[in-house]
Design an enzyme around this catalytic site. Structure first.
Site, PDB file in Angstrom:
ATOM      1  N   GLU A 261       0.804  -1.223   0.000  1.00 37.42           N
ATOM      2  CA  GLU A 261       0.000   0.000   0.000  1.00 37.42           C
ATOM      3  C   GLU A 261       0.837   1.272   0.000  1.00 37.42           C
ATOM      4  OE1 GLU A 261      -3.003  -0.065   3.025  1.00 37.42           O
ATOM      5  OE2 GLU A 261      -3.953  -1.862   2.223  1.00 37.42           O
TER       6      GLU A 261
ATOM      7  N   TYR B 286     -11.150  -3.485   1.374  1.00 42.01           N
ATOM      8  CA  TYR B 286     -11.963  -3.448   2.595  1.00 42.01           C
ATOM      9  C   TYR B 286     -13.365  -2.895   2.357  1.00 42.01           C
ATOM     10  CZ  TYR B 286      -7.776  -4.771   5.070  1.00 42.01           C
ATOM     11  OH  TYR B 286      -6.680  -5.470   5.490  1.00 42.01           O
TER      12      TYR B 286
HETATM   13  C1  FCB Z   1      -4.381  -2.049   5.489  1.00 43.82           C
HETATM   14  C2  FCB Z   1      -2.985  -2.325   6.004  1.00 43.82           C
HETATM   15  C3  FCB Z   1      -2.929  -3.306   7.130  1.00 43.82           C
HETATM   16  C4  FCB Z   1      -4.093  -3.167   8.071  1.00 43.82           C
HETATM   17  C5  FCB Z   1      -5.402  -3.129   7.332  1.00 43.82           C
HETATM   18  C6  FCB Z   1      -6.610  -3.025   8.215  1.00 43.82           C
HETATM   19  O1  FCB Z   1      -4.438  -0.752   4.978  1.00 43.82           O
HETATM   20  O2  FCB Z   1      -2.172  -2.795   4.965  1.00 43.82           O
HETATM   21  O3  FCB Z   1      -1.700  -3.186   7.754  1.00 43.82           O
HETATM   22  O4  FCB Z   1      -3.912  -2.076   8.883  1.00 43.82           O
HETATM   23  O5  FCB Z   1      -5.410  -2.068   6.432  1.00 43.82           O
END
Ligand code: FCB
Length: 460
Positions: free
Chosen positions: A164, A289
């Site tokens: 990320e 997510y």
């Molecule tokens: C992502 C991250 C991970 C965790 C999740 C919930 O952005 O890569 O480390 O924090 O979210």
């Protein structure tokens, strides 16, 4: 019709979030140590000093992975644990041995190690020298990558350069809610470029030293955008195409350069960089997510509606006229909306735009307020979340997407960045007082799912 043969079921973690042992065996501070030890930065003043004590309990954690039946485990290497004196210094043998034992332990249990080189924890010395807005940091990263390749390249078959980079660049240097906590939009754009460059340099460096059958990847948190077309275009440029373009060989999009022209002239991009950033990868990792809903309008309709911690400064530089709208439906403890349809839509988009590029879901999961009750954690909502997202992955496969695997975030509860230990994403519960691990119902469910090759089965 189940999942294809060879589909990889995994779970993911990251070094700073689980290891603890922050000052043990010669590890030097990273930007996350400095940031979390700065009052006011992290909810409840939490730090990763102890975390889930995975550094001490790695054997037990490996056994749990084996019991779950994982095909693969995605972890990250702490740069400042292996090279505490900076990239040119000697390898910290004790730090490197930790990862060596972890990798061997995985292989002994038939679990494929998926090593991420950078999950946000830049050595503090490198931040002091300018951090990601400095071009030199990309070269330091390539050196570190090569050394890790030499160390573990005989055993690791899937390498991930960065996790990320959007968060590293824009939460770290624009909104400042992540380490190192700077709020400078121009620096954030330079950081984004140097992360692209670091990725390309690292892929090249790794390919020179690791086993020839190793595969190379990067993990992006692409924002799945919905809403008004012009708002979608703007955010897509500065959150998605700013990485997809250079990494996949089409360079920086013209609209991104135009939108951000008042902030920077992009003179940090040099001749030849395009080719470096586009070093071919074998698989693209995608973390998903929730979807994001945007429109043109007064900035940030609701604080935090974009899913990130609240700050005066937006991480979406050049999008000051975009509103991030609240979304209808169920929300997790992060305030993130539960909507699995964004996952297959996003995978389909990537597949359409990059035919032939294998994809992998490298993170997916949800935080809820889990409680241990009589030795059991009834996390039905997480089970439902995971089930719906696995179903979305299957829809993508059925629609022709070359999807290679699914990794649950996270194997265990951990330090959730600016939210500290207040947000629990694990399928295994951690009691932070005692270190005790308790399988949540979702862990039992996931074990049954893996055993049945992705088919639903009775879990308890
Ligand atoms: C992502 C991250 C991970 C965790 C999740 C919930 O952005 O890569 O480390 O924090 O979210």
């Amino acid at each position: 019709m189940g999942f294809p043969d060879g589909f990889v079921w995994g779970a993911a973690t990251a070094a700073y979030q689980i290891e603890g042992a922050a000052d043990q065996d010669g590890r030097a501070p990273s930007i996350w140590d400095t940031f979390s030890r700065t009052p006011g930065r992290i909810l409840n003043g939490d730090t990763g000093d102890v975390a889930a004590d995975h550094y001490g309990r790695w054997r037990e954690d490996l056994d749990a992975m084996a019991e779950l039946g994982l095909d693969a485990y995605r972890f990250s290497i702490s740069w400042s644990r292996v090279l505490p004196d900076g990239t040119n210094g000697p390898l910290n043998r004790k730090g490197a041995d930790f990862y060596s034992r972890l990798i061997d332990g995985l292989l002994e249990r038939g679990i494929a190690p998926v090593a991420t080189l950078y999950h946000w924890d830049l050595p503090q010395d490198l931040e002091d020298a300018g951090g990601w807005p400095e071009r030199d940091t990309a070269s330091r990263f390539a050196e570190y990558a090569e050394r890790m390749g030499r160390e573990f390249g005989d055993r690791v078959q899937l390498w991930t350069t960065l996790n990320e980079p959007w968060c590293s660049a824009f939460l770290g240097y624009a909104s400042g809610v992540h380490a190192p906590g700077r709020t400078d939009a121009a620096a954030a754009l330079a950081a984004a470029h140097h992360l692209n460059l670091a990725h390309g340099l690292a892929v090249r460096a790794l390919r020179g030293v690791v086993r020839p059958d190793a595969r190379h990847s990067v993990t992006l948190n692409l924002h799945h955008l919905r809403g008004e077309a012009e708002a979608v275009r703007r955010v897509d440029a500065v959150a998605n195409r700013i990485f997809l373009g250079p990494m996949l060989g089409t360079g920086y999009p013209a609209d991104l350069l135009a939108d951000t022209a008042p902030i920077t002239d992009w003179s940090f991009v040099r001749d030849g960089d395009d080719e470096i950033c586009a070093a071919p990868i074998d698989v693209l990792g995608v973390n998903y997510y929730q979807p994001t809903l945007v429109s043109l309008g007064p900035a940030a309709a609701e604080p935090g509606a974009d899913g990130h911690a609240v700050s005066e400064a937006t991480p979406f530089v050049g999008c000051e006229d975009v509103a991030f709208l609240p979304q209808e439906g169920e929300h997790t403890a992060m305030g993130w909306v539960v909507d699995a349809t964004g996952l297959d839509e996003m995978l389909l988009r990537l597949h359409r735009e990059n035919p032939g590029l294998p994809l992998m879901i490298t993170e997916n999961g949800a935080a809820f307020d889990d409680k241990v009750d009589d030795g059991r954690v009834r996390d039905d909502r997480r089970v439902a979340y995971l089930r719906d997202h696995v179903a979305a992955a299957k829809r993508a496969l059925d629609a022709g997407v070359d999807l290679r695997g699914y990794f649950a975030w996270s194997l265990m509860d951990n330090f959730e960045w600016s939210y500290g230990y207040s947000r629990r994403f694990g399928i295994i519960h951690i009691d932070y007082e005692t270190g005790t691990r308790t399988w949540k119902d979702s862990a039992h469910w996931y074990r049954a799912l893996i055993a049945a090759d992705g088919e639903e089965a009775e879990s308890r």
